[in-house]
Design an enzyme around this catalytic site. Sequence first.
Site, PDB file in Angstrom:
ATOM      1  N   GLY A 162     -41.419  32.398  -5.204  1.00  0.00           N
ATOM      2  CA  GLY A 162     -41.864  32.414  -3.813  1.00  0.00           C
ATOM      3  C   GLY A 162     -40.901  33.055  -2.848  1.00  0.00           C
ATOM      4  NE  ARG A 222     -43.638  43.693 -18.646  1.00  0.00           N
ATOM      5  CZ  ARG A 222     -42.679  44.605 -18.554  1.00  0.00           C
ATOM      6  NH1 ARG A 222     -42.183  44.912 -17.373  1.00  0.00           N
ATOM      7  NH2 ARG A 222     -42.207  45.231 -19.615  1.00  0.00           N
ATOM      8  CB  ALA A 223     -44.391  40.527 -10.728  1.00  0.00           C
ATOM      9  CB  THR A 264     -48.860  36.538  -7.116  1.00  0.00           C
ATOM     10  OG1 THR A 264     -47.858  35.504  -7.068  1.00  0.00           O
ATOM     11  CG2 THR A 264     -50.080  36.004  -7.839  1.00  0.00           C
ATOM     12  CB  SER A 265     -43.540  38.066  -6.937  1.00  0.00           C
ATOM     13  OG  SER A 265     -43.124  38.402  -8.246  1.00  0.00           O
ATOM     14  CB  THR A 274     -36.072  38.255 -14.120  1.00  0.00           C
ATOM     15  OG1 THR A 274     -35.818  37.312 -13.074  1.00  0.00           O
ATOM     16  CG2 THR A 274     -34.744  38.629 -14.768  1.00  0.00           C
ATOM     17  CG  ASP A 316     -48.686  28.467  -8.287  1.00  0.00           C
ATOM     18  OD1 ASP A 316     -48.457  28.025  -9.436  1.00  0.00           O
ATOM     19  OD2 ASP A 316     -47.800  28.935  -7.555  1.00  0.00           O
ATOM     20  CE  LYS A 361     -44.890  29.902  -6.622  1.00  0.00           C
ATOM     21  NZ  LYS A 361     -44.607  29.899  -8.052  1.00  0.00           N
TER      22      LYS A 361
END
Length: 376
Positions: free
Chosen positions: A42, A69-70, A72-73, A77, A130, A162
């Site tokens: 978040g 992997r992302a 929703t962002s 990393t 979520d 978040k």
Amino acid sequence: VASAQGGMDREEVLHLTQAMTESGESLDWGEDIVVDKHCIGGIPGNRTTMIIVPIVTAHGLLMPKTSSRAITSPAGTADTMSVLSEVNLLPEKMHEVVNKTDACLAWGGRANLAPADDILISVERPLGIDSEGQMLASILSKKLAAGATHLLIDIPVGPTAKVRHMRQAQHLRKLFEFVGDQLNIHLEVVITDGRQPVGRGIGPVLEARDVMQVLQNEPLAPDDLRQKALRLAGRVLEFDPDVRGGQGYAIARDILDSGRALQKMNAIIEEQGVQQKNYILGKLTHDVCAASAGVVTAIDNLQMARIASFAGAPMDKGAGVELLKKQGDRVNKGEVLYRIYAEFLADFNFARNLCRRDNGYSLGKLEDIPKAFVEF
């Protein structure tokens, strides 16, 4: 949908975590202490993991890090690490890298760890669900399957994070501790400042640049990213029985300042395979300027993440947002707050139109900045 609407009690979360852990492979590293760290997310630009792993493993602890992997962002990393090295490692290759360096920074999707989690996420993502119990089971099942024995959980708290209230963070902490205790994993939770993005870059190339600036001890490296990474690394180092409580931060700082963390990061990149493609920043740029003079009192995490995503991150590695002003900085009218980078014109226009509606920054007086009720 039912578990998101009605919530799950702690016993249900525990059993879901166990079932998800047992749905795939489990890694065994043959060590008494295998450390890991996870942030519940978040906060854009929060790439502390890529600094913590080389610091902790330079000290001598084992930290095989599988990251997602992302979802929703604008970057996970694994997306950011893929700018520097190969991340799609098969389990055999992962073991090889860890045997040589005590670490890896790999994408978890190739290792068949808690595959039920990936299926559930593929359902949750389009529904925009979520839920708390699902998130906790997702995190812990992946860590247990990856062979972690000691885990540090980072819960950022802020008005656009978040977790927005301290009571919610404390509730989550108790839930994490209960499930961790039942599943025999040594777990600690820290509550951190989530009032604004961490570092300057949002998007894979920009975030990789921030990380390398910190590891290279460059004077212009983002200090908030450096300090947060050092404090979290210090807490992870204190899992080592030879490190007394409170000593971790100083040890972490010495490892970073001496260049040993950079040396370790270079070794990890070398073993995983240096990224052959040279990713560069998007060629289309747009400066977002202050409409009036004042102090930056707030930066909306959600809006900044959306702008970077609209610009094309993480699919286009060079897309994203570079923050030139942070909370507490004074700005003059017309001064640049941040810069948008995009690779394709359609994405560029989407991002520009979004920030025209809401640029994500609030300006006011110094006393308007919200207080942070956090542990560091």
